[in-house]
Design a protein around this motif. Structure first.
Motif, PDB file in Angstrom:
ATOM      1  N   ARG A 132       0.806  -1.240   0.000  1.00 34.16           N
ATOM      2  CA  ARG A 132       0.000   0.000   0.000  1.00 34.16           C
ATOM      3  C   ARG A 132       0.834   1.283   0.000  1.00 34.16           C
ATOM      4  O   ARG A 132       0.350   2.343  -0.371  1.00 34.16           O
ATOM      5  CB  ARG A 132      -0.893   0.029   1.240  1.00 34.16           C
ATOM      6  N   PHE A 133       2.081   1.217   0.459  1.00 33.69           N
ATOM      7  CA  PHE A 133       2.923   2.429   0.560  1.00 33.69           C
ATOM      8  C   PHE A 133       2.938   3.154  -0.790  1.00 33.69           C
ATOM      9  O   PHE A 133       3.042   2.527  -1.834  1.00 33.69           O
ATOM     10  CB  PHE A 133       4.343   2.005   0.933  1.00 33.69           C
ATOM     11  N   ASN A 134       2.846   4.466  -0.769  1.00 31.85           N
ATOM     12  CA  ASN A 134       2.694   5.260  -2.010  1.00 31.85           C
ATOM     13  C   ASN A 134       1.406   4.883  -2.741  1.00 31.85           C
ATOM     14  O   ASN A 134       1.371   4.726  -3.972  1.00 31.85           O
ATOM     15  CB  ASN A 134       3.890   5.095  -2.953  1.00 31.85           C
ATOM     16  N   ALA A 135       0.326   4.759  -1.964  1.00 26.32           N
ATOM     17  CA  ALA A 135      -0.948   4.244  -2.491  1.00 26.32           C
ATOM     18  C   ALA A 135      -1.469   5.045  -3.683  1.00 26.32           C
ATOM     19  O   ALA A 135      -2.109   4.486  -4.573  1.00 26.32           O
ATOM     20  CB  ALA A 135      -1.991   4.232  -1.383  1.00 26.32           C
TER      21      ALA A 135
ATOM     22  N   GLY B  61       3.749  -2.531   2.746  1.00 26.53           N
ATOM     23  CA  GLY B  61       4.696  -1.958   1.776  1.00 26.53           C
ATOM     24  C   GLY B  61       5.377  -3.029   0.948  1.00 26.53           C
ATOM     25  O   GLY B  61       5.125  -4.237   1.119  1.00 26.53           O
ATOM     26  N   ALA B  62       6.273  -2.580   0.060  1.00 21.38           N
ATOM     27  CA  ALA B  62       6.957  -3.501  -0.854  1.00 21.38           C
ATOM     28  C   ALA B  62       7.786  -4.537  -0.098  1.00 21.38           C
ATOM     29  O   ALA B  62       7.942  -5.665  -0.549  1.00 21.38           O
ATOM     30  CB  ALA B  62       7.846  -2.704  -1.804  1.00 21.38           C
ATOM     31  N   PHE B  63       8.295  -4.132   1.059  1.00 21.14           N
ATOM     32  CA  PHE B  63       9.131  -5.058   1.833  1.00 21.14           C
ATOM     33  C   PHE B  63       8.359  -6.315   2.240  1.00 21.14           C
ATOM     34  O   PHE B  63       8.942  -7.392   2.385  1.00 21.14           O
ATOM     35  CB  PHE B  63       9.672  -4.331   3.077  1.00 21.14           C
ATOM     36  N   GLU B  64       7.049  -6.167   2.415  1.00 19.71           N
ATOM     37  CA  GLU B  64       6.216  -7.297   2.850  1.00 19.71           C
ATOM     38  C   GLU B  64       5.771  -8.186   1.681  1.00 19.71           C
ATOM     39  O   GLU B  64       5.152  -9.241   1.901  1.00 19.71           O
ATOM     40  CB  GLU B  64       4.966  -6.773   3.583  1.00 19.71           C
ATOM     41  N   LEU B  65       6.063  -7.775   0.467  1.00 19.29           N
ATOM     42  CA  LEU B  65       5.514  -8.513  -0.684  1.00 19.29           C
ATOM     43  C   LEU B  65       6.081  -9.926  -0.859  1.00 19.29           C
ATOM     44  O   LEU B  65       5.323 -10.851  -1.175  1.00 19.29           O
ATOM     45  CB  LEU B  65       5.684  -7.695  -1.969  1.00 19.29           C
TER      46      LEU B  65
ATOM     47  N   GLY C 147       3.779  -2.599  -6.292  1.00 16.65           N
ATOM     48  CA  GLY C 147       4.178  -1.655  -5.260  1.00 16.65           C
ATOM     49  C   GLY C 147       4.923  -0.502  -5.914  1.00 16.65           C
ATOM     50  O   GLY C 147       5.114  -0.471  -7.130  1.00 16.65           O
ATOM     51  N   ALA C 148       5.336   0.448  -5.092  1.00 20.36           N
ATOM     52  CA  ALA C 148       6.108   1.582  -5.615  1.00 20.36           C
ATOM     53  C   ALA C 148       7.150   1.982  -4.581  1.00 20.36           C
ATOM     54  O   ALA C 148       6.805   2.307  -3.431  1.00 20.36           O
ATOM     55  CB  ALA C 148       5.190   2.761  -5.920  1.00 20.36           C
ATOM     56  N   VAL C 149       8.406   1.902  -4.990  1.00 19.11           N
ATOM     57  CA  VAL C 149       9.499   2.347  -4.119  1.00 19.11           C
ATOM     58  C   VAL C 149      10.134   3.551  -4.806  1.00 19.11           C
ATOM     59  O   VAL C 149      10.639   3.448  -5.925  1.00 19.11           O
ATOM     60  CB  VAL C 149      10.536   1.232  -3.897  1.00 19.11           C
ATOM     61  N   ILE C 150      10.046   4.686  -4.138  1.00 17.88           N
ATOM     62  CA  ILE C 150      10.475   5.952  -4.755  1.00 17.88           C
ATOM     63  C   ILE C 150      11.686   6.485  -3.995  1.00 17.88           C
ATOM     64  O   ILE C 150      11.603   6.772  -2.797  1.00 17.88           O
ATOM     65  CB  ILE C 150       9.311   6.966  -4.755  1.00 17.88           C
ATOM     66  N   ARG C 151      12.809   6.600  -4.713  1.00 18.24           N
ATOM     67  CA  ARG C 151      14.072   6.945  -4.053  1.00 18.24           C
ATOM     68  C   ARG C 151      13.985   8.276  -3.307  1.00 18.24           C
ATOM     69  O   ARG C 151      14.437   8.386  -2.169  1.00 18.24           O
ATOM     70  CB  ARG C 151      15.200   7.007  -5.083  1.00 18.24           C
TER      71      ARG C 151
ATOM     72  N   SER D  96      11.810   9.648  -1.686  1.00 18.37           N
ATOM     73  CA  SER D  96      11.182   9.664  -0.367  1.00 18.37           C
ATOM     74  C   SER D  96      11.574   8.436   0.456  1.00 18.37           C
ATOM     75  O   SER D  96      10.898   8.093   1.408  1.00 18.37           O
ATOM     76  CB  SER D  96       9.660   9.724  -0.527  1.00 18.37           C
ATOM     77  N   THR D  97      12.647   7.760   0.074  1.00 15.71           N
ATOM     78  CA  THR D  97      12.997   6.515   0.754  1.00 15.71           C
ATOM     79  C   THR D  97      14.473   6.467   1.105  1.00 15.71           C
ATOM     80  O   THR D  97      15.306   6.133   0.262  1.00 15.71           O
ATOM     81  CB  THR D  97      12.662   5.297  -0.148  1.00 15.71           C
ATOM     82  N   PRO D  98      14.815   6.778   2.350  1.00 17.84           N
ATOM     83  CA  PRO D  98      16.232   6.711   2.724  1.00 17.84           C
ATOM     84  C   PRO D  98      16.794   5.303   2.513  1.00 17.84           C
ATOM     85  O   PRO D  98      17.934   5.136   2.108  1.00 17.84           O
ATOM     86  CB  PRO D  98      16.240   7.089   4.202  1.00 17.84           C
ATOM     87  N   HIS D  99      15.980   4.267   2.779  1.00 18.27           N
ATOM     88  CA  HIS D  99      16.477   2.898   2.603  1.00 18.27           C
ATOM     89  C   HIS D  99      15.947   2.289   1.300  1.00 18.27           C
ATOM     90  O   HIS D  99      15.628   1.117   1.220  1.00 18.27           O
ATOM     91  CB  HIS D  99      16.163   2.035   3.818  1.00 18.27           C
ATOM     92  N   PHE D 100      15.904   3.143   0.271  1.00 21.10           N
ATOM     93  CA  PHE D 100      15.434   2.727  -1.061  1.00 21.10           C
ATOM     94  C   PHE D 100      16.055   1.409  -1.506  1.00 21.10           C
ATOM     95  O   PHE D 100      15.362   0.482  -1.919  1.00 21.10           O
ATOM     96  CB  PHE D 100      15.787   3.829  -2.074  1.00 21.10           C
TER      97      PHE D 100
HETATM   98  N1  INI Z   1       7.550   0.750   1.104  1.00 19.09           N
HETATM   99  C1  INI Z   1       7.243   0.903  -0.202  1.00 19.09           C
HETATM  100  O1  INI Z   1       6.513   0.067  -0.752  1.00 19.09           O
HETATM  101  N2  INI Z   1       7.711   1.969  -0.888  1.00 19.09           N
HETATM  102  C2  INI Z   1       8.498   2.912  -0.324  1.00 19.09           C
HETATM  103  O2  INI Z   1       8.899   3.871  -1.039  1.00 19.09           O
HETATM  104  C3  INI Z   1       8.819   2.781   1.052  1.00 19.09           C
HETATM  105  N3  INI Z   1       9.597   3.776   1.717  1.00 19.09           N
HETATM  106  O3  INI Z   1       9.669   4.917   1.243  1.00 19.09           O
HETATM  107  O4  INI Z   1      10.139   3.537   2.803  1.00 19.09           O
HETATM  108  C4  INI Z   1       8.351   1.665   1.757  1.00 19.09           C
HETATM  109  N4  INI Z   1       8.658   1.480   3.044  1.00 19.09           N
HETATM  110  C5  INI Z   1       7.945   0.577   3.896  1.00 19.09           C
HETATM  111  C6  INI Z   1       8.447  -0.859   3.771  1.00 19.09           C
HETATM  112  O5  INI Z   1       8.023  -1.457   2.573  1.00 19.09           O
HETATM  113  C7  INI Z   1       7.892  -1.701   4.919  1.00 19.09           C
HETATM  114  O6  INI Z   1       6.493  -1.666   4.884  1.00 19.09           O
HETATM  115  C8  INI Z   1       8.379  -1.211   6.269  1.00 19.09           C
HETATM  116  O7  INI Z   1       9.798  -1.102   6.275  1.00 19.09           O
HETATM  117  C9  INI Z   1       7.966  -2.226   7.383  1.00 19.09           C
HETATM  118  O8  INI Z   1       8.572  -3.485   7.143  1.00 19.09           O
END
Ligand code: INI
Length: 174
Positions: free
Chosen positions: A32-35, A66-70, A90-94, A96-100
């Motif tokens: 859902r992150f960056n919904a 978020g993408a990490f849970e996928l 999902g969407a991971v956007i550098r 806004s993401t320190p840990h991109f």
């Molecule tokens: N998750 C995303 O899907 N995209 C992002 O850009 C992002 N940023 O910006 O941090 C992001 N973070 C959350 C991550 O996926 C996890 O949900 C979180 O770390 C909990 O495990």
């Protein structure tokens, strides 16, 4: 001398067609992150599936934070035996993401592992972009819709892999 044309004609070609999908069961796992971007990917994927004959009752959409849970979610979906393919969106956007790099790399490699471990297509439809503008461009505006593309890849892979399951002589008969 070898008849190269004859040899060429003897080659077996396997490709997927996209028009026999009524029975395809597709799990769409969504971070859902960056919904605001991701929901356009979900719309694009669902639209592509329905337009290619997949039945709505064979589509499940599973949302996680978020993408990490996928990867874990895709793994459970694959393990459940309920799907012929899993599409991860999902969407991971550098910007806004320190840990991109961590989120982008772990989600991509995790999905690849699930595909190999469970022997079904697990399609990576996660946008990884430098800016929000690039993400918007790839979610249904001027650079297409990565969700729709991922859905089509899932259908093509189901079609290709199902042909590898049949006897080669049956393919020649077509
Ligand atoms: N998750 C995303 O899907 N995209 C992002 O850009 C992002 N940023 O910006 O941090 C992001 N973070 C959350 C991550 O996926 C996890 O949900 C979180 O770390 C909990 O495990």
């Amino acid at each position: 001398m070898q008849d190269l044309r004859k040899q060429r004609e003897a080659i077996t070609h396997i490709e997927g067609n996209l028009y026999q999908n009524q029975d395809a069961r597709i799990g769409i796992v969504v971070g859902r992150f960056n919904a605001f971007v991701v929901e356009s990917l979900v719309d694009g994927a669902i639209d592509a599936l329905l337009r290619h004959g997949v039945s709505g009752e064979n589509i499940s959409v599973i949302r996680v934070p978020g993408a990490f849970e996928l990867p874990l979610t895709a793994q459970r979906a694959a393990e459940s035996d309920r799907f012929d393919a899993v599409v991860a969106l999902g969407a991971v956007i550098r910007g806004s993401t320190p840990h991109f790099d961590v989120v982008a790399n772990s989600s991509a490699s995790g999905l690849a592992s699930v595909s190999m471990d469970y022997n079904i297509p697990v399609i990576n439809g996660i946008l990884t972009t430098d800016t929000i503008e690039q993400a918007i461009e790839r979610s249904g505006t001027k650079a297409g819709n990565k969700g729709a593309e991922a859905a089509m890849v899932a259908l093509e892979m189901i079609a290709v892999l199902s042909q590898l399951d049949v006897d080669y002589d049956e393919l020649d008969a077509d």
